[in-house]
Enzyme design. Structure first.
Site, PDB file in Angstrom:
ATOM      1  N   GLU A  52       0.842  -1.192   0.000  1.00  0.00           N
ATOM      2  CA  GLU A  52       0.000   0.000   0.000  1.00  0.00           C
ATOM      3  C   GLU A  52       0.885   1.253   0.000  1.00  0.00           C
ATOM      4  OE1 GLU A  52      -3.686   1.637   2.809  1.00  0.00           O
ATOM      5  OE2 GLU A  52      -2.144   0.341   3.667  1.00  0.00           O
ATOM      6  N   LYS A 137      -8.784   3.821  -2.496  1.00  0.00           N
ATOM      7  CA  LYS A 137      -9.303   3.255  -1.251  1.00  0.00           C
ATOM      8  C   LYS A 137     -10.610   3.942  -0.882  1.00  0.00           C
ATOM      9  CE  LYS A 137      -7.498   1.932   3.307  1.00  0.00           C
ATOM     10  NZ  LYS A 137      -6.297   1.977   4.177  1.00  0.00           N
ATOM     11  N   CYS A 171      -5.478  -2.613   2.344  1.00  0.00           N
ATOM     12  CA  CYS A 171      -5.423  -2.657   3.803  1.00  0.00           C
ATOM     13  C   CYS A 171      -6.797  -2.934   4.424  1.00  0.00           C
ATOM     14  CB  CYS A 171      -4.811  -1.359   4.317  1.00  0.00           C
ATOM     15  SG  CYS A 171      -4.137  -1.463   5.991  1.00  0.00           S
TER      16      CYS A 171
END
Length: 338
Positions: A52, A137, A171
């Site tokens: 990430e 995200k 994540c």
């Protein structure tokens, strides 16, 4: 000759990178990423997964400082961020093309319009060097909300790659059951879950184990392969975040903060995992192994009740504003603009 063709279920070698970026140095981080692509491909990898926001920092200051104190670091991160159509991404695409491998890599993406706005984005780069997609995200986790804006549903997609149908989440998104189901419902068989090492989590939280649990859950529930790529915390990062704050060194040095590896459709680890240290975890995967486990649970098929449950995913791209410009007058005789 039979007209029936077998489904495309390739075998391939995949690589999960566990490494730290060159902290807030985008040019050197891109060089490091390209070198790691070359190394992994040289060892036979057809898919190379990076952590990430590998390009080129995670905002640890959000966990260690007040927002006012962290503002200077945010500006540094913004200045080190990249545009999707910029030269840094072009260099990554060239590396993927030159080495013939699919690449998934996290970046700090700069908004092309709004100065100061950043997204936590994963790039999906094809083996031909073309940019297949970008996933922002959806919800930054906890303290991350100080840094990143949220993405929209337009990137909840599965991509056709030589290693198979591929999806990715960043994540904490890998805890989002509906986001994961949305990818599975599009036929995902290879899932890239990328993370950052989080030694600054609460003392009772074992980040490495938490990452492994999430990956195991997705693989077991969806009967897919999950490739986990997590960052490492370098001495460079520790030193930067501990300057004038010596207590931060101990926080950032906690063990069991990073896990990288590959999980199979039964929830088993394939090959060796990496814990905390930098390196590359390799695994040979066979998508044919996804067939038999579906006899037990096929949650996007026979093990669901679509007459009871229904998921709607809005993939409409979102923008700050919708501008409707004045239209020219219409010629009533010819029904066209004058």
């Amino acid at each position: 000759m039979s007209d029936v063709s077998e489904p495309s279920l390739p075998k391939s070698r995949v690589a999960a990178i566990q490494a730290a970026p060159v902290f807030l140095d985008t040019a050197r981080t891109i060089d490091k990423a390209c070198a790691l692509i070359a190394e992994a491909a040289g060892n036979g990898a057809e898919l190379v997964a990076f952590p990430e926001v590998f390009v080129s920092a995670y905002p640890y200051w959000n966990w260690l400082m007040t927002p006012i104190e962290g503002a200077e670091w945010h500006e540094r991160l913004y200045r080190a961020s990249v545009l999707v159509d910029g030269p840094e991404v072009a260099a990554l695409c060239a590396a993927a093309r030159d080495h013939g491998c699919t690449v998934v890599i996290g970046i700090n993406e700069r908004d092309p319009v709004s100065v100061g706005t950043l997204y936590n984005s994963n790039l999906i780069i094809g083996a031909d060097g073309g940019l297949l997609g970008r996933h922002r995200k959806l919800v930054p986790t906890w303290a991350e909300k100080l840094t990143w804006a949220g993405g929209d549903g337009s990137s909840i997609c599965v991509y056709d790659t030589p290693v198979g149908p591929l999806g990715t989440l960043a994540c904490g998104e890998n805890t989002n059951t509906l986001a994961r189901f949305a990818l599975l419902s599009q036929g995902e068989l290879v899932h890239v879950a990328n993370y950052i090492a989080l030694p600054v989590a609460p003392a009772s939280y074992n980040m490495a184990e938490a990452i492994k649990i999430r990956a195991t859950a997705h693989s077991f529930e969806g009967k897919v392969f999950t490739i986990v790529a997590c960052s490492a915390v370098s001495e460079e990062i520790i030193a930067a975040m501990s300057q004038d704050r010596p207590a931060n060194r101990e926080l950032l040095s906690r063990p069991n903060s990073a896990f990288s590896g590959v999980i199979d459709p039964h929830g088993n680890l394939v090959g060796e995992a990496l814990i905390d240290v930098e390196g590359i975890a390799y695994a040979d995967i066979d998508l044919g192994d996804c067939i038999r486990p579906k006899l037990m649970h096929d949650i996007i098929g026979g093990y669901n009740r679509f007459d009871i449950f229904n998921l709607t995913v809005d993939r409409t791209p979102r923008a700050s504003a919708l501008f409707v410009d004045e239209q020219p007058p219409i010629d009533p005789d010819e029904e066209r603009p004058l």
